[in-house]
Design an enzyme around this catalytic site. Structure first.
Site, PDB file in Angstrom:
ATOM      1  N   THR A  92      -2.662 -42.262 -16.537  1.00  0.00           N
ATOM      2  CA  THR A  92      -1.896 -43.388 -16.020  1.00  0.00           C
ATOM      3  C   THR A  92      -1.303 -44.170 -17.190  1.00  0.00           C
ATOM      4  O   THR A  92      -2.021 -44.598 -18.086  1.00  0.00           O
ATOM      5  CB  THR A  92      -2.797 -44.306 -15.175  1.00  0.00           C
ATOM      6  OG1 THR A  92      -3.275 -43.565 -14.051  1.00  0.00           O
ATOM      7  CG2 THR A  92      -2.038 -45.528 -14.689  1.00  0.00           C
ATOM      8  N   GLY A 123      -1.256 -39.753 -12.414  1.00  0.00           N
ATOM      9  CA  GLY A 123      -1.425 -39.859 -10.977  1.00  0.00           C
ATOM     10  C   GLY A 123      -0.138 -40.332 -10.331  1.00  0.00           C
ATOM     11  O   GLY A 123       0.450 -41.337 -10.734  1.00  0.00           O
ATOM     12  N   HIS A 244      -5.932 -34.980  -6.655  1.00  0.00           N
ATOM     13  CA  HIS A 244      -6.877 -35.851  -7.366  1.00  0.00           C
ATOM     14  C   HIS A 244      -7.995 -36.266  -6.403  1.00  0.00           C
ATOM     15  O   HIS A 244      -7.833 -37.173  -5.598  1.00  0.00           O
ATOM     16  CB  HIS A 244      -6.133 -37.069  -7.895  1.00  0.00           C
ATOM     17  CG  HIS A 244      -6.907 -37.885  -8.885  1.00  0.00           C
ATOM     18  ND1 HIS A 244      -8.248 -37.690  -9.137  1.00  0.00           N
ATOM     19  CD2 HIS A 244      -6.530 -38.933  -9.684  1.00  0.00           C
ATOM     20  CE1 HIS A 244      -8.654 -38.563 -10.055  1.00  0.00           C
ATOM     21  NE2 HIS A 244      -7.634 -39.324 -10.395  1.00  0.00           N
ATOM     22  N   GLY A 245      -9.132 -35.607  -6.524  1.00  0.00           N
ATOM     23  CA  GLY A 245     -10.281 -35.920  -5.679  1.00  0.00           C
ATOM     24  C   GLY A 245     -11.414 -36.552  -6.448  1.00  0.00           C
ATOM     25  O   GLY A 245     -12.574 -36.461  -6.034  1.00  0.00           O
ATOM     26  N   ALA A 246     -11.092 -37.213  -7.566  1.00  0.00           N
ATOM     27  CA  ALA A 246     -12.125 -37.689  -8.492  1.00  0.00           C
ATOM     28  C   ALA A 246     -12.063 -39.198  -8.708  1.00  0.00           C
ATOM     29  O   ALA A 246     -11.261 -39.909  -8.113  1.00  0.00           O
ATOM     30  CB  ALA A 246     -11.960 -36.961  -9.834  1.00  0.00           C
ATOM     31  N   HIS A 247     -12.984 -39.678  -9.542  1.00  0.00           N
ATOM     32  CA  HIS A 247     -12.952 -40.993 -10.182  1.00  0.00           C
ATOM     33  C   HIS A 247     -12.961 -42.187  -9.240  1.00  0.00           C
ATOM     34  O   HIS A 247     -12.432 -43.251  -9.548  1.00  0.00           O
ATOM     35  CB  HIS A 247     -11.753 -41.094 -11.119  1.00  0.00           C
ATOM     36  CG  HIS A 247     -11.752 -40.041 -12.177  1.00  0.00           C
ATOM     37  ND1 HIS A 247     -10.677 -39.800 -12.997  1.00  0.00           N
ATOM     38  CD2 HIS A 247     -12.707 -39.142 -12.557  1.00  0.00           C
ATOM     39  CE1 HIS A 247     -10.953 -38.810 -13.824  1.00  0.00           C
ATOM     40  NE2 HIS A 247     -12.195 -38.390 -13.567  1.00  0.00           N
ATOM     41  N   TYR A 249     -11.488 -42.629  -6.361  1.00  0.00           N
ATOM     42  CA  TYR A 249     -10.293 -42.881  -5.570  1.00  0.00           C
ATOM     43  C   TYR A 249     -10.474 -42.318  -4.153  1.00  0.00           C
ATOM     44  O   TYR A 249     -11.575 -41.944  -3.770  1.00  0.00           O
ATOM     45  CB  TYR A 249      -9.066 -42.344  -6.306  1.00  0.00           C
ATOM     46  CG  TYR A 249      -8.857 -43.030  -7.631  1.00  0.00           C
ATOM     47  CD1 TYR A 249      -8.748 -44.425  -7.699  1.00  0.00           C
ATOM     48  CD2 TYR A 249      -8.819 -42.328  -8.837  1.00  0.00           C
ATOM     49  CE1 TYR A 249      -8.587 -45.082  -8.914  1.00  0.00           C
ATOM     50  CE2 TYR A 249      -8.650 -42.978 -10.061  1.00  0.00           C
ATOM     51  CZ  TYR A 249      -8.538 -44.351 -10.088  1.00  0.00           C
ATOM     52  OH  TYR A 249      -8.393 -45.006 -11.290  1.00  0.00           O
ATOM     53  N   ARG A 342     -20.314 -37.703 -18.760  1.00  0.00           N
ATOM     54  CA  ARG A 342     -20.372 -38.730 -19.797  1.00  0.00           C
ATOM     55  C   ARG A 342     -19.119 -39.581 -19.866  1.00  0.00           C
ATOM     56  O   ARG A 342     -19.087 -40.609 -20.523  1.00  0.00           O
ATOM     57  CB  ARG A 342     -20.609 -38.099 -21.170  1.00  0.00           C
ATOM     58  CG  ARG A 342     -19.442 -37.297 -21.729  1.00  0.00           C
ATOM     59  CD  ARG A 342     -19.641 -37.018 -23.210  1.00  0.00           C
ATOM     60  NE  ARG A 342     -18.598 -36.139 -23.732  1.00  0.00           N
ATOM     61  CZ  ARG A 342     -18.731 -34.851 -23.935  1.00  0.00           C
ATOM     62  NH1 ARG A 342     -19.879 -34.270 -23.625  1.00  0.00           N
ATOM     63  NH2 ARG A 342     -17.752 -34.118 -24.423  1.00  0.00           N
ATOM     64  N   GLY A 379     -13.696 -36.812 -22.962  1.00  0.00           N
ATOM     65  CA  GLY A 379     -14.252 -37.092 -24.277  1.00  0.00           C
ATOM     66  C   GLY A 379     -14.305 -35.918 -25.232  1.00  0.00           C
ATOM     67  O   GLY A 379     -15.083 -35.938 -26.189  1.00  0.00           O
ATOM     68  N   GLY A 400      -6.999 -36.289 -23.022  1.00  0.00           N
ATOM     69  CA  GLY A 400      -6.297 -37.466 -22.561  1.00  0.00           C
ATOM     70  C   GLY A 400      -5.855 -38.375 -23.676  1.00  0.00           C
ATOM     71  O   GLY A 400      -4.735 -38.285 -24.174  1.00  0.00           O
ATOM     72  N   ARG A 401      -6.750 -39.276 -24.103  1.00  0.00           N
ATOM     73  CA  ARG A 401      -6.371 -40.301 -25.075  1.00  0.00           C
ATOM     74  C   ARG A 401      -5.858 -39.716 -26.387  1.00  0.00           C
ATOM     75  O   ARG A 401      -4.954 -40.284 -27.006  1.00  0.00           O
ATOM     76  CB  ARG A 401      -7.563 -41.230 -25.315  1.00  0.00           C
ATOM     77  CG  ARG A 401      -7.852 -42.147 -24.140  1.00  0.00           C
ATOM     78  CD  ARG A 401      -9.208 -42.790 -24.233  1.00  0.00           C
ATOM     79  NE  ARG A 401     -10.269 -41.806 -24.059  1.00  0.00           N
ATOM     80  CZ  ARG A 401     -11.570 -42.077 -24.120  1.00  0.00           C
ATOM     81  NH1 ARG A 401     -11.956 -43.301 -24.386  1.00  0.00           N
ATOM     82  NH2 ARG A 401     -12.458 -41.133 -23.930  1.00  0.00           N
TER      83      ARG A 401
END
Length: 451
Positions: A92, A123, A244-247, A249, A342, A379, A400-401
């Site tokens: 995002t 997303g 997106h079925g995670a986190h 949401y 994690r 991570g 990601g980051r």
């Protein structure tokens, strides 16, 4: 030592040397460690996979490393030929205007594209009730579809493959993002605790607002919105979609037993809690093809209060149903994308050795249970990504980051070059350049050219 009963009328096990399989948008390796394959009339239980782990003795692990793949080994992700296993994770970034992607989006994604690489978009909203962040793009109007075509074309011009992540935040939002300031929708009318915060349009933080539980007929309407969004994504030129079925949401709010308190066919038993996801999988696969869709889950992630009393078996329940669906239609999903326990929205947890062992056990159990390409995220460094692939714990690694601040991350990882640090303060700003497309490439740092 686990010793399977080969005479059992229910399960027969044998060791097979198998090529790595594609599961969820992740590339596969040509060779992977020996793993326990269940040749069975009934699906193996969680205990079967946990016990099977014990069979991986030192000699077998050594053989695995000798045949190891790495981040730069080509792989076959269903119908897609990937040149490496470094995937751009969904991120995002809050740079859209009126939920429409801009020319800056095309530049951002093109910067991170490589020939034969695989990208997953941020997303992308499936409806006008789906938002929980400011300035996120949608895929439910014609104007949005047309704008995404420019992004897809820019990525394809670099030789990359790109999936659109289909997203609905459910209760993880604030009334300011809802049509007419109405209540968010969810599987429940329980609120998220005040320890969590929502990023507001002015980038201040506020609490999530109380949701309303969808009526049963409305659940089916949302399922149809996922199908329509998938159709729109293909019309925009995307190579596929990720559900997106995670986190924490919307889909996760149906899966997790601490949230889902429904008494209809979408609540109660684990079968019913999985139904919302599986109905979405069926209609999306029917629209775009199973081999053009991935699914993301996070059974052990507690983001937005999304906890489950038995994450191991929740993950296995989802995987069992995905396997069954694949077998029934005779086609595998592109991949299964699982976030490591994690990882949280607030960063990577500092675990002790005992917790890390438990995390590894969960991920390996899910990985071995799924019959397809397995993508892991959360991570990862260069070293951790290399190790996960070499150990056979994943087929693809999404970053990601590190990809935010290193548009040429694939090259930097390949030559083991230093990485740019990222600035969290610019993750969710509106600026179409600063913190978005202005991170330098390695050759710029070395004075060798510009992009």
């Amino acid at each position: 030592m686990f010793s399977p009963d080969l005479s059992s009328p229910l399960l027969r096990f044998s060791w097979l040397q198998v090529p790595d399989s594609n599961e969820d948008g992740v590339a596969h390796s040509p060779a992977r460690k020996p793993r326990l394959i269940a040749l069975c009339e009934l699906e193996p239980t969680a205990a079967d996979f946990v016990a099977g782990d014990e069979m991986l003795n030192g000699q077998q692990r050594k053989a695995t490393h000798e045949m190891a793949v790495n981040l730069f080994t080509p792989c076959q992700m269903g119908k897609f030929d990937l040149s490496h296993r470094v995937v751009l994770a969904p991120l995002t970034r809050c740079r859209a205007i009126n939920e429409i992607p801009l020319p800056a989006h095309a530049e951002y994604y093109a910067q991170r594209s490589t020939k034969g690489g695989f990208l997953i978009t941020e997303g992308t909203l499936i409806s006008d009730t789906a938002a929980g962040f400011p300035d996120t793009p949608g895929i439910y109007t014609e104007q949005q579809v047309e704008a995404w075509k420019n992004v897809v074309d820019a990525v394809h011009s670099k030789g990359s493959i790109i999936f659109c992540q289909l997203w609905h935040v459910g209760r993880a939002t604030n009334n300011v993002y809802q049509p007419g300031g109405g209540a968010p929708i969810s599987s429940t009318n329980q609120s998220i605790s005040d320890k969590w915060r929502i990023v507001m349009p002015d980038r201040t933080l506020d609490v999530p607002h109380k949701p309303r539980a969808l009526q049963t007929h409305e659940v089916w309407e949302v399922i149809e919105q996922y199908r329509q969004a998938a159709e729109n994504a293909i019309r925009a030129g995307f190579d596929g979609v990720e559900v997106h079925g995670a986190h924490g949401y919307l889909i996760d709010q149906f899966l997790k037993d601490s949230i889902n308190d429904r008494t209809d066919e979408f609540g109660g038993s684990i079968e019913n809690r999985c139904r919302f996801l599986m109905e979405i999988v069926k209609v999306v696969a029917g629209e775009v093809g199973a081999d053009r869709m991935g699914v993301r889950i996070s059974p052990a992630i507690d983001h937005m209060d999304a906890t489950d009393s038995d994450p191991l078996n929740l993950g296995l329940a989802v995987i069992e149903r995905l396997n069954k669906f694949q077998n029934e239609i005779g086609s595998k999903l592109a991949y299964l994308h699982v976030t490591q326990p994690r990882f949280t929205a607030h960063g990577t947890k500092n675990y002790g050795e005992e917790e890390e062992d438990e995390e590894a056990r969960l991920m390996r159990t899910w990985r071995r249970a799924y019959q397809g390409t397995f993508m892991s995220s959360g991570g990862f460094t260069r070293e951790l990504g290399m190790k996960a692939l070499a150990d056979g714990d994943a087929d693809l690694i999404s970053y990601g980051r590190l990809f935010i601040s290193n548009p040429d991350l694939v090259h930097r990882l390949k030559v083991d070059a230093p990485l740019n640090g990222y600035n969290r303060e610019t993750f969710y700003t509106q600026d179409p350049v600063v913190g978005y497309t202005d991170y330098p490439f390695l050759d710029q740092e070395n004075g060798e050219g510009t992009h």
